[in-house]
Design a protein around this motif. Structure first.
Motif, mmCIF file in Angstrom:
data_model
loop_
_atom_site.group_PDB
_atom_site.id
_atom_site.type_symbol
_atom_site.label_atom_id
_atom_site.label_comp_id
_atom_site.label_asym_id
_atom_site.label_seq_id
_atom_site.Cartn_x
_atom_site.Cartn_y
_atom_site.Cartn_z
ATOM 1 N N ASP A 28 23.463 -20.327 40.267
ATOM 2 C CA ASP A 28 24.238 -19.089 40.208
ATOM 3 C C ASP A 28 23.774 -18.256 39.030
ATOM 4 O OD1 ASP A 28 25.891 -19.562 42.431
ATOM 5 O OD2 ASP A 28 27.169 -20.881 41.233
ATOM 6 N N PHE A 29 23.676 -16.965 39.254
ATOM 7 C CA PHE A 29 23.405 -16.042 38.161
ATOM 8 C C PHE A 29 24.114 -14.739 38.458
ATOM 9 C CE2 PHE A 29 19.887 -15.269 41.112
ATOM 10 C CZ PHE A 29 19.893 -13.883 41.223
ATOM 11 N N GLU A 30 24.428 -14.020 37.407
ATOM 12 C CA GLU A 30 25.024 -12.697 37.575
ATOM 13 C C GLU A 30 24.823 -11.894 36.300
ATOM 14 O OE1 GLU A 30 29.229 -12.885 38.271
ATOM 15 O OE2 GLU A 30 29.589 -14.135 36.533
ATOM 16 N N TRP A 31 24.820 -10.596 36.463
ATOM 17 C CA TRP A 31 24.696 -9.682 35.350
ATOM 18 C C TRP A 31 25.931 -9.801 34.471
ATOM 19 C CZ3 TRP A 31 21.483 -6.835 32.663
ATOM 20 C CH2 TRP A 31 21.961 -5.801 31.877
ATOM 21 N N VAL A 71 12.213 -12.015 28.405
ATOM 22 C CA VAL A 71 13.673 -12.016 28.316
ATOM 23 C C VAL A 71 14.231 -10.780 29.012
ATOM 24 C CG1 VAL A 71 15.645 -11.788 26.745
ATOM 25 C CG2 VAL A 71 13.822 -13.433 26.247
ATOM 26 N N ARG A 72 13.713 -9.612 28.679
ATOM 27 C CA ARG A 72 14.204 -8.381 29.295
ATOM 28 C C ARG A 72 14.005 -8.370 30.807
ATOM 29 N NH1 ARG A 72 11.967 -6.183 24.455
ATOM 30 N NH2 ARG A 72 13.651 -5.477 23.089
ATOM 31 N N ALA A 73 12.847 -8.854 31.269
ATOM 32 C CA ALA A 73 12.584 -8.892 32.712
ATOM 33 C C ALA A 73 13.602 -9.783 33.428
ATOM 34 C CB ALA A 73 11.164 -9.384 32.980
ATOM 35 N N SER A 74 13.960 -10.898 32.820
ATOM 36 C CA SER A 74 14.948 -11.796 33.416
ATOM 37 C C SER A 74 16.326 -11.149 33.467
ATOM 38 C CB SER A 74 15.030 -13.104 32.627
ATOM 39 O OG SER A 74 13.794 -13.769 32.663
ATOM 40 N N LEU A 75 16.716 -10.504 32.389
ATOM 41 C CA LEU A 75 18.030 -9.863 32.351
ATOM 42 C C LEU A 75 18.114 -8.725 33.357
ATOM 43 C CD1 LEU A 75 18.606 -9.822 28.480
ATOM 44 C CD2 LEU A 75 19.401 -11.518 30.156
ATOM 45 N N VAL A 76 17.070 -7.919 33.437
ATOM 46 C CA VAL A 76 17.049 -6.805 34.394
ATOM 47 C C VAL A 76 17.044 -7.343 35.827
ATOM 48 C CG1 VAL A 76 15.644 -4.886 35.254
ATOM 49 C CG2 VAL A 76 16.034 -5.152 32.796
ATOM 50 N N PHE A 77 16.328 -8.424 36.081
ATOM 51 C CA PHE A 77 16.305 -9.031 37.409
ATOM 52 C C PHE A 77 17.728 -9.368 37.853
ATOM 53 C CE2 PHE A 77 16.152 -12.531 40.367
ATOM 54 C CZ PHE A 77 15.101 -12.209 41.219
ATOM 55 N N MET A 78 18.514 -9.945 36.941
ATOM 56 C CA MET A 78 19.890 -10.320 37.294
ATOM 57 C C MET A 78 20.758 -9.097 37.544
ATOM 58 S SD MET A 78 20.662 -13.754 35.080
ATOM 59 C CE MET A 78 20.071 -13.155 33.504
ATOM 60 N N LYS A 79 20.420 -7.982 36.928
ATOM 61 C CA LYS A 79 21.171 -6.751 37.180
ATOM 62 C C LYS A 79 20.821 -6.176 38.548
ATOM 63 C CE LYS A 79 22.371 -2.272 35.289
ATOM 64 N NZ LYS A 79 22.201 -1.306 34.222
ATOM 65 N N GLU A 80 19.568 -6.295 38.926
ATOM 66 C CA GLU A 80 19.080 -5.651 40.144
ATOM 67 C C GLU A 80 19.181 -6.519 41.398
ATOM 68 O OE1 GLU A 80 15.122 -4.439 39.065
ATOM 69 O OE2 GLU A 80 15.870 -2.729 37.909
ATOM 70 N N HIS A 81 19.481 -7.808 41.249
ATOM 71 C CA HIS A 81 19.535 -8.712 42.397
ATOM 72 C C HIS A 81 20.838 -9.500 42.395
ATOM 73 C CE1 HIS A 81 15.216 -8.026 41.779
ATOM 74 N NE2 HIS A 81 15.153 -8.107 43.086
#
Length: 126
Positions: A46-49, A83-93
């Motif tokens: 599980d992941f979420e922004w 780190v930023r790419a991972s955080l943005v990924f969770m925002k966009e998916h």
């Protein structure tokens, strides 16, 4: 960090696991590859922004290193970008878009493609 030629598939998604632990629990890594296999498995998680991620994304590289790394003096040059790419990924998916609904999560299985470059992978099942 490893070279792009040997990083394997879905690197950003796999990095998201480090940011997805429930509050109060440590992130858990899992084995995704064995030396005798040409496969990499990404087990559902599980992941979420989280709104706190916006704060982290706004920091300078130096600040982000200090806030997120246990050893900022020895991180690879691409640490902050990862780190930023991972955080943005969770925002966009949404997790459901990647692994399916909670009552039927799928495992992502990638197989190394022998006809292409060394870091070319084909998704085999989901």
């Amino acid at each position: 960090s490893v070279g792009e030629a040997v990083a394997g598939p879905a690197v950003i998604l796999r990095n998201c696991r480090l940011w997805s632990a429930p509050i109060g629990q440590s992130p858990r890594l899992c084995s995704i590859h064995t030396p005798l296999s040409n496969h990499i498995v990404v087990y559902p998680f599980d992941f979420e922004w989280n709104e706190d991620f916006m704060y982290l994304c706004s920091l300078t590289n130096e600040e982000l290193l200090e806030e997120t790394s246990t050893s900022p003096d020895v991180e690879e040059d691409d640490y902050c970008d990862q780190v930023r790419a991972s955080l943005v990924f969770m925002k966009e998916h949404d997790v459901e878009d990647i692994f399916g609904p909670a009552n039927g999560r799928k495992i992502l299985l990638y197989k190394r493609s022998t006809r292409q470059g060394p870091n070319e992978w084909t998704i085999m099942s989901c």
